[in-house]
Design an enzyme around this catalytic site. Structure first.
Site, PDB file in Angstrom:
ATOM      1  N   SER A 143       0.897  -1.193  -0.048  1.00 18.38           N
ATOM      2  CA  SER A 143      -0.014  -0.112  -0.066  1.00 18.38           C
ATOM      3  C   SER A 143       0.791   1.335  -0.112  1.00 18.38           C
ATOM      4  O   SER A 143       1.847   1.111   0.348  1.00 18.38           O
ATOM      5  CB  SER A 143      -0.574  -0.030   1.274  1.00 18.38           C
ATOM      6  OG  SER A 143      -1.599   1.285   1.397  1.00 18.38           O
ATOM      7  N   TYR A 156      -2.693  -0.724  10.389  1.00 19.65           N
ATOM      8  CA  TYR A 156      -2.706  -1.180   9.222  1.00 19.65           C
ATOM      9  C   TYR A 156      -1.313  -0.652   8.551  1.00 19.65           C
ATOM     10  O   TYR A 156      -0.837  -1.617   7.630  1.00 19.65           O
ATOM     11  CB  TYR A 156      -3.677  -0.214   8.622  1.00 19.65           C
ATOM     12  CG  TYR A 156      -3.903  -0.717   7.196  1.00 19.65           C
ATOM     13  CD1 TYR A 156      -4.366  -1.789   6.393  1.00 19.65           C
ATOM     14  CD2 TYR A 156      -3.848   0.432   6.197  1.00 19.65           C
ATOM     15  CE1 TYR A 156      -4.676  -1.962   5.469  1.00 19.65           C
ATOM     16  CE2 TYR A 156      -3.565   0.127   4.757  1.00 19.65           C
ATOM     17  CZ  TYR A 156      -4.241  -0.844   4.377  1.00 19.65           C
ATOM     18  OH  TYR A 156      -4.296  -1.254   2.774  1.00 19.65           O
TER      19      TYR A 156
HETATM   20  P1  NDP Z   1     -11.408  -5.792  -0.623  1.00 18.70           P
HETATM   21  O1  NDP Z   1     -11.989  -5.469   0.907  1.00 18.70           O
HETATM   22  O2  NDP Z   1     -12.370  -5.397  -1.537  1.00 18.70           O
HETATM   23  O3  NDP Z   1     -10.728  -7.015  -0.645  1.00 18.70           O
HETATM   24  C1  NDP Z   1     -10.039  -7.705   0.422  1.00 18.70           C
HETATM   25  C2  NDP Z   1      -9.871  -9.211   0.235  1.00 18.70           C
HETATM   26  O4  NDP Z   1      -9.355  -9.912   1.134  1.00 18.70           O
HETATM   27  C3  NDP Z   1     -11.377  -9.712  -0.185  1.00 18.70           C
HETATM   28  O5  NDP Z   1     -11.436 -10.625  -1.197  1.00 18.70           O
HETATM   29  C4  NDP Z   1     -11.583 -10.662   1.228  1.00 18.70           C
HETATM   30  O6  NDP Z   1     -12.367 -11.938   0.795  1.00 18.70           O
HETATM   31  C5  NDP Z   1      -9.933 -10.994   1.406  1.00 18.70           C
HETATM   32  N1  NDP Z   1      -9.825 -11.563   2.665  1.00 18.70           N
HETATM   33  C6  NDP Z   1     -10.055 -10.850   3.869  1.00 18.70           C
HETATM   34  N2  NDP Z   1      -9.757 -11.618   5.029  1.00 18.70           N
HETATM   35  C7  NDP Z   1      -9.113 -12.837   4.273  1.00 18.70           C
HETATM   36  C8  NDP Z   1      -8.920 -14.042   4.764  1.00 18.70           C
HETATM   37  N3  NDP Z   1      -8.778 -14.197   6.167  1.00 18.70           N
HETATM   38  N4  NDP Z   1      -8.724 -14.981   4.218  1.00 18.70           N
HETATM   39  C9  NDP Z   1      -8.502 -14.806   2.897  1.00 18.70           C
HETATM   40  N5  NDP Z   1      -8.934 -13.693   2.371  1.00 18.70           N
HETATM   41  C10 NDP Z   1      -9.340 -12.645   3.091  1.00 18.70           C
HETATM   42  O7  NDP Z   1     -10.338  -4.687  -0.593  1.00 18.70           O
HETATM   43  P2  NDP Z   1      -8.889  -4.187  -1.482  1.00 18.70           P
HETATM   44  O8  NDP Z   1      -9.324  -5.012  -2.923  1.00 18.70           O
HETATM   45  O9  NDP Z   1      -8.971  -3.070  -1.671  1.00 18.70           O
HETATM   46  O10 NDP Z   1      -7.904  -5.347  -0.938  1.00 18.70           O
HETATM   47  C11 NDP Z   1      -6.937  -5.713  -1.444  1.00 18.70           C
HETATM   48  C12 NDP Z   1      -5.523  -5.446  -1.036  1.00 18.70           C
HETATM   49  O11 NDP Z   1      -5.057  -4.156  -1.361  1.00 18.70           O
HETATM   50  C13 NDP Z   1      -5.295  -5.565   0.605  1.00 18.70           C
HETATM   51  O12 NDP Z   1      -4.031  -6.015   0.899  1.00 18.70           O
HETATM   52  C14 NDP Z   1      -5.409  -3.908   0.719  1.00 18.70           C
HETATM   53  O13 NDP Z   1      -4.892  -3.538   2.130  1.00 18.70           O
HETATM   54  C15 NDP Z   1      -4.549  -3.402  -0.495  1.00 18.70           C
HETATM   55  N6  NDP Z   1      -4.807  -2.138  -0.551  1.00 18.70           N
HETATM   56  C16 NDP Z   1      -6.140  -1.488  -0.800  1.00 18.70           C
HETATM   57  C17 NDP Z   1      -6.211  -0.061  -1.056  1.00 18.70           C
HETATM   58  C18 NDP Z   1      -7.386   0.533  -1.391  1.00 18.70           C
HETATM   59  O14 NDP Z   1      -7.643   1.695  -1.367  1.00 18.70           O
HETATM   60  N7  NDP Z   1      -8.547  -0.167  -1.574  1.00 18.70           N
HETATM   61  C19 NDP Z   1      -5.082   0.874  -1.047  1.00 18.70           C
HETATM   62  C20 NDP Z   1      -3.705   0.057  -0.665  1.00 18.70           C
HETATM   63  C21 NDP Z   1      -3.709  -1.157  -0.580  1.00 18.70           C
HETATM   64  P3  NDP Z   1     -13.272 -12.695   1.844  1.00 18.70           P
HETATM   65  O15 NDP Z   1     -13.689 -11.507   2.879  1.00 18.70           O
HETATM   66  O16 NDP Z   1     -14.181 -13.302   0.814  1.00 18.70           O
HETATM   67  O17 NDP Z   1     -12.397 -13.859   2.681  1.00 18.70           O
END
Ligand code: NDP
Length: 245
Positions: A143, A156
Site C-alpha cells: 500500500s 494498518y
Molecule cells: P477488498 O475488501 O475489496 O478485498 C479484500 C479481500 O481480502 C477480499 O477478497 C477478502 O475476501 C479477502 N480477505 C480478507 N480476509 C481474508 C482471509 N482471512 N482469508 C482470505 N481472504 C481474506 O479490498 P481491496 O481489494 O482494496 O484489498 C486488496 C488489497 O489491497 C489489501 O491487501 C489492501 O490492504 C490493499 N490495498 C487497498 C487499497 C484501497 O484503497 N482499496 C489501497 C492500498 C492497499 P473474503 O472476505 O471473501 O475472505
C-alpha cells in the site's frame, strides 16, 4: 492472449472482491490460469464462472490466509492439478482504522493476522515449490501505507511496512524467484466496508469516493510485473490517484 507456453498458473488470495477480483479478470483475459482464493466461496464461484465464460481458465477454492494449513492446501491443490505454481499474488487484506488509544486490540490482531501473517503464509506455501523448480514469482500487495503513516492507520501501516520489509528481504535472498511489491493508493473496493472506528472508516470512505482509481488500474500494474521476462524483476510499483497527497 498468451500462448500455451506463456500461460502461467497464478494463485490470487483475496480474489472475492476489489483488487483481487480485478486482477483475476485481467490475468484470466491475458490467458493465464488463475486460481482464486478467499472465504466467500459464492463470490469466487461467480467470478470463476465469468472468467471461463469469457474464454479464460480459472479454478477456485475456499481460503483463510490466517490459517497456514488452509494456505498450504490452496497451493498444494493447484500444484497437484497443474504440476507447478508460477505466481502467487498475496493480496488478501483488511483495514480497520482507529486511534491507538481506542485499543481495538482484536482488530489490530486481525490486521496482523491477515495482512502480515497471511502474506507470510502465502510465501511459506509456495516457496518450497518454486525453489524446487528454480523459478517463480511472488507478488505482495502492500500500500502507499507501506511508505507513509497517518493517524488512525498506525496498525494498518505497520502491517504494510512489514509486508514491504519482508518482500525486500525475500528479494535479497532469492536469485531465482522474482519478488514484486505493488503498493496502491486509494482504490475502489470493499476495503473500508468492514470494522474500524465508524468515524475514521467514514472519513476514509469519503476520501476514496472522491479520489479512488479503479481496481483494474492496480490489476494492470500486477499484470505488468508478471509480464516481464524471467530475468527481469519489477520489484516495486506504487500506483495511486494523481490527486492523492
Ligand atoms: P477488498 O475488501 O475489496 O478485498 C479484500 C479481500 O481480502 C477480499 O477478497 C477478502 O475476501 C479477502 N480477505 C480478507 N480476509 C481474508 C482471509 N482471512 N482469508 C482470505 N481472504 C481474506 O479490498 P481491496 O481489494 O482494496 O484489498 C486488496 C488489497 O489491497 C489489501 O491487501 C489492501 O490492504 C490493499 N490495498 C487497498 C487499497 C484501497 O484503497 N482499496 C489501497 C492500498 C492497499 P473474503 O472476505 O471473501 O475472505
Amino acid at each position: 492472449m498468451n500462448t500455451t507456453s506463456d500461460r502461467k498458473i497464478v494463485l490470487i488470495t483475496g480474489a472475492s472482491s476489489g483488487i483481487g477480483a480485478a486482477t483475476a479478470r485481467r490475468l484470466g483475459a491475458d490467458g493465464h490460469h488463475v486460481v482464486l482464493g478467499a472465504r466467500r466461496l459464492d463470490r469466487l464461484t461467480t467470478l470463476a464462472d465469468g472468467i471461463r465464460a469469457a474464454g479464460g481458465r480459472a479454478d477456485h477454492q475456499e481460503l483463510d490466509v490466517t490459517d497456514l494449513e488452509s494456505v498450504r492446501a490452496f497451493a498444494g491443490v493447484a500444484h497437484e492439478r497443474h504440476g507447478r505454481v508460477d505466481v502467487i499474488v498475496n493480496n488478501a487484506g483488511v483495514m480497520a482504522l482507529s486511534t491507538l488509544d481506542a485499543r481495538r486490540v482484536d482488530e489490530w490482531n486481525q490486521m496482523i493476522d491477515v495482512n502480515l501473517r497471511g502474506t507470510l503464509h502465502g510465501i511459506a506455501a509456495v516457496l518450497p515449490l518454486m525453489k524446487a523448480r528454480g523459478a517463480g514469482h511472488i507478488v505482495n500487495v502492500a500500500s502507499t501505507s507501506a511508505h507513509r503513516v497517518d493517524p488512525t492507520a498506525a496498525v494498518y501501516c505497520a502491517t504494510k511496512y512489514a509486508v514491504w520489509a519482508l518482500s525486500e528481504g525475500l528479494r535479497q535472498e532469492s536469485r531465482d524467484i522474482r519478488v514484486s511489491v505493488v503498493s496502491p493508493g486509494f482504490t475502489r473496493s470493499e476495503l473500508t466496508d468492514r470494522g474500524g472506528d465508524p468515524e475514521a472508516q467514514a472519513a476514509a470512505r469519503a476520501a476514496a469516493e472522491q479520489l479512488a482509481i479503479p481496481a483494474s488500474a492496480v490489476a494492470d500494474a500486477i499484470a505488468y510485473a508478471i509480464a516481464q521476462p524471467d530475468g527481469v524483476d519489477a520489484n516495486e510499483v506504487i500506483i495511486r490517484p494523481t490527486a492523492q497527497g
